[in-house]
Design a protein around this motif. Sequence first.
Motif, PDB file in Angstrom:
ATOM      1  N   CYS A   1      16.538   6.262 -19.915  1.00 12.72           N
ATOM      2  CA  CYS A   1      17.090   4.909 -19.920  1.00 12.72           C
ATOM      3  C   CYS A   1      17.459   4.520 -21.347  1.00 12.72           C
ATOM      4  O   CYS A   1      16.762   4.879 -22.294  1.00 12.72           O
ATOM      5  N   ALA A   2      18.540   3.785 -21.475  1.00 10.19           N
ATOM      6  CA  ALA A   2      18.938   3.231 -22.765  1.00 10.19           C
ATOM      7  C   ALA A   2      18.436   1.790 -22.821  1.00 10.19           C
ATOM      8  O   ALA A   2      18.817   0.956 -22.007  1.00 10.19           O
TER       9      ALA A   2
ATOM     10  N   GLU B   1      18.043  -1.668 -25.157  1.00  8.60           N
ATOM     11  CA  GLU B   1      18.740  -2.307 -26.275  1.00  8.60           C
ATOM     12  C   GLU B   1      18.037  -3.584 -26.720  1.00  8.60           C
ATOM     13  O   GLU B   1      17.401  -4.261 -25.913  1.00  8.60           O
TER      14      GLU B   1
ATOM     15  N   TRP C   1      18.607   0.076 -30.514  1.00 11.08           N
ATOM     16  CA  TRP C   1      18.587   0.714 -29.205  1.00 11.08           C
ATOM     17  C   TRP C   1      17.721   1.966 -29.268  1.00 11.08           C
ATOM     18  O   TRP C   1      17.455   2.500 -30.338  1.00 11.08           O
ATOM     19  N   LYS C   2      17.290   2.394 -28.079  1.00 13.81           N
ATOM     20  CA  LYS C   2      16.419   3.556 -27.994  1.00 13.81           C
ATOM     21  C   LYS C   2      16.618   4.209 -26.630  1.00 13.81           C
ATOM     22  O   LYS C   2      16.745   3.525 -25.614  1.00 13.81           O
ATOM     23  N   ILE C   3      16.659   5.536 -26.617  1.00  8.45           N
ATOM     24  CA  ILE C   3      16.707   6.282 -25.356  1.00  8.45           C
ATOM     25  C   ILE C   3      15.267   6.624 -24.979  1.00  8.45           C
ATOM     26  O   ILE C   3      14.554   7.258 -25.749  1.00  8.45           O
TER      27      ILE C   3
ATOM     28  N   ASN D   1      19.877  -1.215 -20.706  1.00 12.23           N
ATOM     29  CA  ASN D   1      21.328  -1.155 -20.515  1.00 12.23           C
ATOM     30  C   ASN D   1      21.682  -0.325 -19.293  1.00 12.23           C
ATOM     31  O   ASN D   1      22.417  -0.767 -18.425  1.00 12.23           O
TER      32      ASN D   1
END
Length: 128
Positions: A78-79, A81, A92-94, A123
């Motif tokens: 998941c991204a 934000e 942001w972070k994955i 996101n």
Amino acid sequence: MTTALELDERYGRRRRSRASWIIGGAVAVVVIIIASWVTVSQSIDTVDADDLSFELVDERTVTVRFQVTTPQGRDMACAVEALDEEFGVVGWKIVQIPAADTPMQQLTATVPTVAQATTGLVNSCWPL
């Protein structure tokens, strides 16, 4: 008296044979089956994410709590934000989500930011 056959010949109408109706029906059934399969195959990998809450930890960090509904046994990502007051992305972070036995999981992600954030959210999510 004019018969229906004479009128058809006069105005160029042709009667459809029974075979053409059968072929048309078979084509319609095949199209419906293909459309149904495409719909089902796309919904198998559907990932649904819902934002639960966010917390502004400090000027450079946001913690986002979210819930994902995923296919069982699939790794996901998941991204996440962080946004400022003008809805610009400031971080942001994955997030990698390992496969689980349950379809629904609640997760927390800490997102570093480059400026003061006012909100945090998911996101999008996708299967790996």
